[in-house]
Motif scaffolding. Structure first.
Motif, PDB file in Angstrom:
ATOM      1  N   ARG A 299       0.849  -1.188   0.000  1.00  0.00           N
ATOM      2  CA  ARG A 299       0.000   0.000   0.000  1.00  0.00           C
ATOM      3  C   ARG A 299       0.884   1.236   0.000  1.00  0.00           C
ATOM      4  O   ARG A 299       2.023   1.204   0.460  1.00  0.00           O
ATOM      5  CB  ARG A 299      -0.914   0.009   1.234  1.00  0.00           C
ATOM      6  N   PHE A 300       0.325   2.386  -0.487  1.00  0.00           N
ATOM      7  CA  PHE A 300       1.144   3.590  -0.590  1.00  0.00           C
ATOM      8  C   PHE A 300       0.393   4.882  -0.274  1.00  0.00           C
ATOM      9  O   PHE A 300       1.006   5.947  -0.221  1.00  0.00           O
ATOM     10  CB  PHE A 300       1.784   3.684  -1.984  1.00  0.00           C
ATOM     11  N   VAL A 301      -0.936   4.820  -0.075  1.00  0.00           N
ATOM     12  CA  VAL A 301      -1.711   5.997   0.336  1.00  0.00           C
ATOM     13  C   VAL A 301      -2.768   5.574   1.360  1.00  0.00           C
ATOM     14  O   VAL A 301      -3.087   4.391   1.474  1.00  0.00           O
ATOM     15  CB  VAL A 301      -2.438   6.692  -0.848  1.00  0.00           C
ATOM     16  N   ASP A 302      -3.291   6.561   2.070  1.00  0.00           N
ATOM     17  CA  ASP A 302      -4.461   6.356   2.920  1.00  0.00           C
ATOM     18  C   ASP A 302      -5.691   6.468   2.018  1.00  0.00           C
ATOM     19  O   ASP A 302      -6.135   7.564   1.685  1.00  0.00           O
ATOM     20  CB  ASP A 302      -4.484   7.417   4.025  1.00  0.00           C
ATOM     21  N   GLU A 303      -6.221   5.340   1.600  1.00  0.00           N
ATOM     22  CA  GLU A 303      -7.347   5.329   0.655  1.00  0.00           C
ATOM     23  C   GLU A 303      -8.563   6.074   1.200  1.00  0.00           C
ATOM     24  O   GLU A 303      -9.346   6.647   0.442  1.00  0.00           O
ATOM     25  CB  GLU A 303      -7.755   3.884   0.331  1.00  0.00           C
ATOM     26  N   GLY A 304      -8.726   6.053   2.521  1.00  0.00           N
ATOM     27  CA  GLY A 304      -9.897   6.669   3.142  1.00  0.00           C
ATOM     28  C   GLY A 304      -9.602   7.967   3.862  1.00  0.00           C
ATOM     29  O   GLY A 304     -10.287   8.315   4.828  1.00  0.00           O
ATOM     30  N   ALA A 305      -8.601   8.708   3.391  1.00  0.00           N
ATOM     31  CA  ALA A 305      -8.225   9.958   4.064  1.00  0.00           C
ATOM     32  C   ALA A 305      -9.363  10.965   4.081  1.00  0.00           C
ATOM     33  O   ALA A 305      -9.525  11.737   5.031  1.00  0.00           O
ATOM     34  CB  ALA A 305      -7.002  10.567   3.390  1.00  0.00           C
ATOM     35  N   ASP A 306     -10.164  10.980   3.029  1.00  0.00           N
ATOM     36  CA  ASP A 306     -11.248  11.954   2.901  1.00  0.00           C
ATOM     37  C   ASP A 306     -12.202  11.438   1.837  1.00  0.00           C
ATOM     38  O   ASP A 306     -11.932  10.427   1.168  1.00  0.00           O
ATOM     39  CB  ASP A 306     -10.686  13.326   2.503  1.00  0.00           C
ATOM     40  N   PHE A 307     -13.307  12.141   1.655  1.00  0.00           N
ATOM     41  CA  PHE A 307     -14.184  11.818   0.542  1.00  0.00           C
ATOM     42  C   PHE A 307     -13.385  11.849  -0.762  1.00  0.00           C
ATOM     43  O   PHE A 307     -12.438  12.633  -0.922  1.00  0.00           O
ATOM     44  CB  PHE A 307     -15.333  12.812   0.441  1.00  0.00           C
ATOM     45  N   ARG A 308     -13.797  11.026  -1.682  1.00  0.00           N
ATOM     46  CA  ARG A 308     -13.156  10.951  -2.987  1.00  0.00           C
ATOM     47  C   ARG A 308     -12.994  12.335  -3.621  1.00  0.00           C
ATOM     48  O   ARG A 308     -11.983  12.628  -4.262  1.00  0.00           O
ATOM     49  CB  ARG A 308     -13.981  10.010  -3.880  1.00  0.00           C
ATOM     50  N   ASN A 309     -13.967  13.225  -3.422  1.00  0.00           N
ATOM     51  CA  ASN A 309     -13.937  14.556  -4.025  1.00  0.00           C
ATOM     52  C   ASN A 309     -12.685  15.349  -3.670  1.00  0.00           C
ATOM     53  O   ASN A 309     -12.293  16.257  -4.404  1.00  0.00           O
ATOM     54  CB  ASN A 309     -15.143  15.388  -3.571  1.00  0.00           C
ATOM     55  N   TYR A 310     -12.096  15.035  -2.511  1.00  0.00           N
ATOM     56  CA  TYR A 310     -10.990  15.840  -2.011  1.00  0.00           C
ATOM     57  C   TYR A 310      -9.638  15.143  -2.111  1.00  0.00           C
ATOM     58  O   TYR A 310      -8.632  15.690  -1.669  1.00  0.00           O
ATOM     59  CB  TYR A 310     -11.265  16.237  -0.557  1.00  0.00           C
ATOM     60  N   THR A 311      -9.601  13.947  -2.688  1.00  0.00           N
ATOM     61  CA  THR A 311      -8.316  13.240  -2.833  1.00  0.00           C
ATOM     62  C   THR A 311      -8.029  12.776  -4.255  1.00  0.00           C
ATOM     63  O   THR A 311      -6.874  12.546  -4.607  1.00  0.00           O
ATOM     64  CB  THR A 311      -8.245  12.011  -1.893  1.00  0.00           C
ATOM     65  N   TYR A 312      -9.054  12.632  -5.088  1.00  0.00           N
ATOM     66  CA  TYR A 312      -8.844  11.983  -6.383  1.00  0.00           C
ATOM     67  C   TYR A 312      -7.896  12.746  -7.290  1.00  0.00           C
ATOM     68  O   TYR A 312      -7.148  12.151  -8.066  1.00  0.00           O
ATOM     69  CB  TYR A 312     -10.176  11.729  -7.096  1.00  0.00           C
ATOM     70  N   ALA A 313      -7.908  14.099  -7.213  1.00  0.00           N
ATOM     71  CA  ALA A 313      -7.099  14.898  -8.126  1.00  0.00           C
ATOM     72  C   ALA A 313      -5.632  14.918  -7.747  1.00  0.00           C
ATOM     73  O   ALA A 313      -4.802  15.372  -8.530  1.00  0.00           O
ATOM     74  CB  ALA A 313      -7.630  16.332  -8.190  1.00  0.00           C
ATOM     75  N   LYS A 314      -5.291  14.431  -6.546  1.00  0.00           N
ATOM     76  CA  LYS A 314      -3.878  14.336  -6.181  1.00  0.00           C
ATOM     77  C   LYS A 314      -3.377  12.891  -6.141  1.00  0.00           C
ATOM     78  O   LYS A 314      -2.178  12.644  -6.232  1.00  0.00           O
ATOM     79  CB  LYS A 314      -3.613  15.003  -4.826  1.00  0.00           C
ATOM     80  N   TYR A 315      -4.288  11.919  -6.034  1.00  0.00           N
ATOM     81  CA  TYR A 315      -3.847  10.534  -5.941  1.00  0.00           C
ATOM     82  C   TYR A 315      -3.367   9.967  -7.275  1.00  0.00           C
ATOM     83  O   TYR A 315      -2.642   8.978  -7.305  1.00  0.00           O
ATOM     84  CB  TYR A 315      -4.949   9.661  -5.345  1.00  0.00           C
ATOM     85  N   GLY A 316      -3.741  10.599  -8.379  1.00  0.00           N
ATOM     86  CA  GLY A 316      -3.188  10.177  -9.660  1.00  0.00           C
ATOM     87  C   GLY A 316      -1.671  10.318  -9.665  1.00  0.00           C
ATOM     88  O   GLY A 316      -0.942   9.462 -10.183  1.00  0.00           O
ATOM     89  N   LYS A 317      -1.186  11.414  -9.066  1.00  0.00           N
ATOM     90  CA  LYS A 317       0.256  11.635  -8.968  1.00  0.00           C
ATOM     91  C   LYS A 317       0.912  10.551  -8.127  1.00  0.00           C
ATOM     92  O   LYS A 317       2.040  10.111  -8.430  1.00  0.00           O
ATOM     93  CB  LYS A 317       0.520  13.011  -8.364  1.00  0.00           C
TER      94      LYS A 317
END
Length: 493
Positions: A299-317
């Motif tokens: 694993r490499f991120v906290d998948e449940g850090a926040d609602f998808r709306n607030y993480t999806y645009a940075k998790y691509g990186k």
């Protein structure tokens, strides 16, 4: 020489909002689309249509969308004020966003939605991606309850239809090449068409032709060579032309040039946006309910850090950083029924197996470490009530990274793996502009007659992005830039 009052460069949402707004003020308007007619509409054509708006309460939403009383009574919708919208942008941008731009965006969001509706754009409730049914009620979450009917396809169809109704000229396969100025004032635009280079006289130019993500060289220079591995999610025509032309006449670069909107998208998606398959169908955004691992099985991120709306645009990186720029979203039978609609499309890549061992054998992964990671994750899941409509606090203990919300064991077969890679949407770098879209010279003065909208304006997004705010930004600043451009044109005619 051909002449117009206002020329709009680009033909996406921001551009057409600018064109309609300028025409409303009595200007003669020309829109330039670099692509052919069958590839018109820019990145907006590919959007899922969700549009963020500060609406205060449900009554404001009901002025935009016609709902019968029975449906209204079933809906539970949290309030979301312009201040909430402002706070969300500043929070995810780590307070780097330019306050005056964000203030204008959030306060003008609802009036702009109402204005778009008056011009034939239709909206609907965002049931599929922003609500869950619970005890007979439809509960919305995440501050993103509305979307355009038929996603970006419907949005752009409506805007192009309105332009035609209003008599706005649109030229296709027409690429802006040079802004002509005299004494820091726009006088004409040079345009490349099938007939050659034309010089078109004008009083105002609105640049709304996107950022630089589709130009491989510029993307690598701004973001790094590793971004050559990213897919281009939208139009192939966003190659930074508007930025280059503006800088040539002295415009000030502004914003986070080494930042961008980038998401986790199906690893088998096209390398560049396919106009035959629009509607943002390749994204994979139920990852908050997943365990996400790289090819090393970690694993490499906290998948449940926040609602998808607030993480999806940075998790691509974050996916891009992984070996081979690939990750796998792992789900089990418990959550498969609540995954977003894109997981059920024929274009979706989903591998299925009855056991985790069998699943590991079907994907390109370190099988031993993968199984160990899942074992450790399952042991770390805390007791609690899983609730996808809120940040439920159901997390993990003793593992790094943690999972902060929506943590459930991956334990009930069948099991599923969705391979994802990074897809870039747009760069955050652009031009310095006022909240009314006036482009600023390097010396801080306005370049008279030059305006910007949409992704062309720098200083709005940094690091991250609340879902749906880019589409809203395009509409708000498109409308404002169009009005400013028309006002300037009328003042000097």
């Amino acid at each position: 020489m051909t002449s117009y009052d206002v020329i709009v460069v680009g033909a996406g949402n921001a551009a057409l909002c600018a064109a309609i707004s300028a025409q409303e003020q009595g200007s003669r308007v020309l829109v330039l689309e670099k692509g052919p007619i069958e590839k018109r509409g820019g990145n907006s054509f590919f959007t899922d249509g969700a549009i963020r708006v500060g609406y205060n309460n449900f009554d404001a939403i009901k002025t935009i969308i016609d709902l019968d009383e029975e449906t209204s009574n079933k809906i539970k919708m949290p309030n979301y004020s312009p201040q909430d919208f402002y706070d969300d942008i500043m929070r995810v941008s780590q307070n780097q966003s330019k306050p005056e731009l964000i203030e204008k965006l959030v306060t003008q969001s609802l009036p702009t939605i109402e204005w778009m509706k008056s011009h034939g754009v239709n909206f609907e409730l965002n049931y599929a991606n922003q609500s869950f049914e619970k005890e007979g009620k439809i509960e919305f979450w995440g501050g993103l309850p509305i979307k355009t009917v038929e996603k970006g396809i419907g949005l752009m169809r409506s805007l192009f239809n309105r332009c035609e109704q209003l008599g706005i000229d649109v030229w296709y396969e027409a690429a802006a090449k040079k802004i002509v100025t005299e004494n820091n004032e726009v006088t004409a635009l040079e345009v490349s068409t099938n007939e050659g280079i034309q010089r078109i006289a004008c009083q105002s130019v609105v640049l709304a032709c996107g950022s630089l993500e589709a130009d491989k060289k510029k993307r690598a220079e701004a973001l790094g060579e590793e971004w050559n591995a990213a897919l281009i999610r939208g139009t192939e025509f966003n190659t930074g032309d508007g930025i280059d032309m503006a800088i040539e006449v002295g415009a000030q670069k502004f914003g986070q040039y080494d930042g961008c909107h980038a998401i986790g998208t199906d690893a088998n998606a096209p390398r560049v946006g396919d106009f035959q398959k629009p509607g943002d169908i390749y994204k994979k955004h139920s990852y908050p309910y997943s365990v996400m691992v790289n090819v090393d099985g970690n694993r490499f991120v906290d998948e449940g850090a926040d609602f998808r709306n607030y993480t999806y645009a940075k998790y691509g990186k974050e996916v891009l950083k992984q070996p081979k720029s690939i990750a796998f979203q792992i789900y089990d039978a418990k959550v498969r029924p609540i995954l977003r609609e894109e997981y059920n499309l024929e274009e979706a890549t989903i591998l299925e197996a009855e056991t985790l061992e069998e699943l590991a054998s079907k994907i390109d992964i370190n099988q031993e470490q993968f199984l160990q990671t899942l074992k450790e994750y399952n042991a770390a899941v805390q007791e609690g009530l899983f609730n996808p409509s809120e940040k439920d606090g159901k997390g993990t203990t003793g593992i790094t990274p943690p999972k902060s919300n929506w943590a459930q064991t991956i334990s009930e077969g069948p099991f599923y793996a969705c391979p994802v890679t990074c897809g870039i949407t747009f760069s955050f770098g652009g031009l310095a502009a006022t909240p009314n879209g006036e482009v600023l010279h390097e010396n801080g003065e306005k370049i008279e007659g030059l305006f910007a909208a949409g992704e062309m304006i720098g200083g709005i997004f940094y690091e991250n992005y609340p879902g749906g705010s880019g589409l809203m930004s395009g509409s708000v600043f498109g409308k404002l830039a169009g009005k400013s451009a028309a006002t300037h044109a009328q003042a000097i005619k």
